[in-house]
Design an enzyme around this catalytic site. Sequence first.
Site, PDB file in Angstrom:
ATOM      1  N   GLU A 126     -14.894  -4.414 -34.172  1.00 17.05           N
ATOM      2  CA  GLU A 126     -13.848  -4.940 -33.297  1.00 17.05           C
ATOM      3  C   GLU A 126     -13.967  -6.450 -33.159  1.00 17.05           C
ATOM      4  O   GLU A 126     -12.973  -7.157 -33.043  1.00 17.05           O
ATOM      5  CB  GLU A 126     -13.925  -4.277 -31.911  1.00 17.05           C
ATOM      6  CG  GLU A 126     -12.844  -4.776 -30.961  1.00 17.05           C
ATOM      7  CD  GLU A 126     -12.914  -4.134 -29.578  1.00 17.05           C
ATOM      8  OE1 GLU A 126     -12.028  -4.423 -28.759  1.00 17.05           O
ATOM      9  OE2 GLU A 126     -13.847  -3.348 -29.317  1.00 17.05           O
ATOM     10  N   HIS A 154     -14.830   7.451 -19.772  1.00 22.67           N
ATOM     11  CA  HIS A 154     -14.546   6.739 -18.522  1.00 22.67           C
ATOM     12  C   HIS A 154     -14.716   7.727 -17.363  1.00 22.67           C
ATOM     13  O   HIS A 154     -13.725   8.218 -16.797  1.00 22.67           O
ATOM     14  CB  HIS A 154     -13.127   6.184 -18.527  1.00 22.67           C
ATOM     15  CG  HIS A 154     -12.934   4.987 -19.391  1.00 22.67           C
ATOM     16  ND1 HIS A 154     -13.153   3.704 -18.949  1.00 22.67           N
ATOM     17  CD2 HIS A 154     -12.577   4.865 -20.697  1.00 22.67           C
ATOM     18  CE1 HIS A 154     -12.920   2.841 -19.919  1.00 22.67           C
ATOM     19  NE2 HIS A 154     -12.559   3.525 -20.998  1.00 22.67           N
ATOM     20  N   GLU A 195     -15.363   7.254 -14.389  1.00 16.90           N
ATOM     21  CA  GLU A 195     -14.803   6.765 -13.119  1.00 16.90           C
ATOM     22  C   GLU A 195     -13.446   7.373 -12.816  1.00 16.90           C
ATOM     23  O   GLU A 195     -13.038   7.438 -11.647  1.00 16.90           O
ATOM     24  CB  GLU A 195     -14.705   5.230 -13.129  1.00 16.90           C
ATOM     25  CG  GLU A 195     -13.690   4.623 -14.077  1.00 16.90           C
ATOM     26  CD  GLU A 195     -14.220   4.335 -15.477  1.00 16.90           C
ATOM     27  OE1 GLU A 195     -13.649   3.468 -16.164  1.00 16.90           O
ATOM     28  OE2 GLU A 195     -15.200   4.998 -15.885  1.00 16.90           O
ATOM     29  N   GLY A 232       0.802  -1.230   0.000  1.00 16.94           N
ATOM     30  CA  GLY A 232       0.000   0.000   0.000  1.00 16.94           C
ATOM     31  C   GLY A 232       0.827   1.268   0.000  1.00 16.94           C
ATOM     32  O   GLY A 232       0.427   2.267   0.619  1.00 16.94           O
ATOM     33  N   CYS A 285     -17.828   3.351 -21.883  1.00 15.35           N
ATOM     34  CA  CYS A 285     -16.982   3.049 -23.031  1.00 15.35           C
ATOM     35  C   CYS A 285     -17.536   1.851 -23.813  1.00 15.35           C
ATOM     36  O   CYS A 285     -18.517   1.979 -24.527  1.00 15.35           O
ATOM     37  CB  CYS A 285     -15.545   2.822 -22.588  1.00 15.35           C
ATOM     38  SG  CYS A 285     -14.361   2.867 -23.951  1.00 15.35           S
TER      39      CYS A 285
END
Length: 540
Positions: free
Chosen positions: A411, A513, A515, A20, A387
Amino acid sequence: MSDQKVKHIIVTGGVISGLGKGIAAASLGMLLELKGKKVTIQKLDPYLNVDPGTMNPFQHGEVFVLDDGTETDLDLGHYERFINVNMTKANNSTAGSIYYEVLEKERRGDYLGGTVQIIPHVTDEIIKRIETPEQVDPDLDIVITEIGGTVGDIESLSFLEAVRQFQQSRGRENVIILHVTLIPYVAASEELKTKPSQHSVMRLREIGLQPDILLCRTEYELTPDVREKLALFTNVSPNAVIQGLDAKSIYEVPLLLQKEHLAGIVMEKLNLENVISDTGQWEQFVERILNPEDEITIAVTGKYTAMVDAYKSIIESFIHAGVDNRCKVNVEFIEASDLVTEDDIEKILGHVHGILIPGGFGPRGIEGKILAAKYARENQIPFLGLCLGLQVAVIEYARNVLGLAEADSEEFKKKAVHPVIHLMLSQHHVTRKGGSMRLGAYDCILRSGTKSYATYGEPKISERHRHRFEVNNAYRDQLEDAGMIISGVSPDNELVEMIELKDHPWFVATQAHPEFKSRVAKTHPLFRDFVKAALKFKNK
């Protein structure tokens, strides 16, 4: 030696990886900010990849993307979330990028025909990277540099040698070493063992570095005897032997380190005035995490679910959104390839209050994701697509609402009969994979009257991207005529950025994205409203 304006903290790790260091660096950065210091954090990774952009998520976890398009280690996500500062390319370097630069200089003749060596050429380039943030922003007070890997790794040696030279040139009053180590507990003898940490510091000292602070990861409180023993054998001041107790939430770590007076010790060692700081707002945030008033379950239907770090920013965004909605968000990771039949869907997703389809690459699990999007659409379950999640939602809608049974993405099927998702024009001539996608922050114009507009509360937004494929404009009219709302587009109207469904309580997807931009200081609005919709769905 006179004090430098910009002070440096070097964070190293010992004994084992995964202790961490990134959370420790981010927590320390936050605590120093509360003391009125302008802080930035950077990560130096010893691996030979130029960046993590082409690395398998199962090996390395999430690739975190910055506004400037740099693909970085996931620790930069922690840095941004904790200190609420946008990172740049200057905040992440790998051994690969450093060697690449050295070899480019050699090819250009910059070394005037001299023999190129680890010392001084590679170490000089590493020192240059350590100094870069203060050159980018002269107003910085403190730069925290996390060295990836573990002391003793062959890959780390050139980095630690560079740190030794840097500290020698700047002075120990301007550059301090914080070493994160492990104090294991042996249940058979019921005691904490300091020997691994002693050996870790011994390796560090062999390289020429003496830690100023020892941050000891431990399951149990360090007794005064253990602290004194560590101080004696590592040559660290007893008050600078800090315990890093395991926490229920990573957001509790700064508060635990505050109890250990870590920031104050750092300020003193750097000859800075140690002012009183207030962690009240952070304490309130943690209290809301640990004591929610309600809870919901969100299914994340992905393909890297065996390595949850591949979705690290999504997990953290749900924590932030949960705090905003006073609820706990239980995230269930669903392997998309397990969703094969309608019975599978009902059995696996029948109890959830929201479905999120994240980004990803390659055909594996795509049909399962399409089934999940269909299930959310038909059962009025709140849905958020990120996405690839947007692309999946468009394919599903084209197949099952427009009746284009062979709708697909180029794709996954290069010669699709109905390529509703196709390769972006700018990607047609790309041959090299690394750093060549549509990367970084791009503007989006939102359509008024939509859920997307209501969520953001403004007509123009900016989000980070990482993709090569887009919605095929040849199908836009058909999709809209059938009830899909194109709620966000690029400023030139060429790219579909966001979609939603008209007759659904909350079905929103974005090519971006989001996030990557959720912070402790500011929850991302898409996650906030998605969790709010899921909570409403549960309690309806």
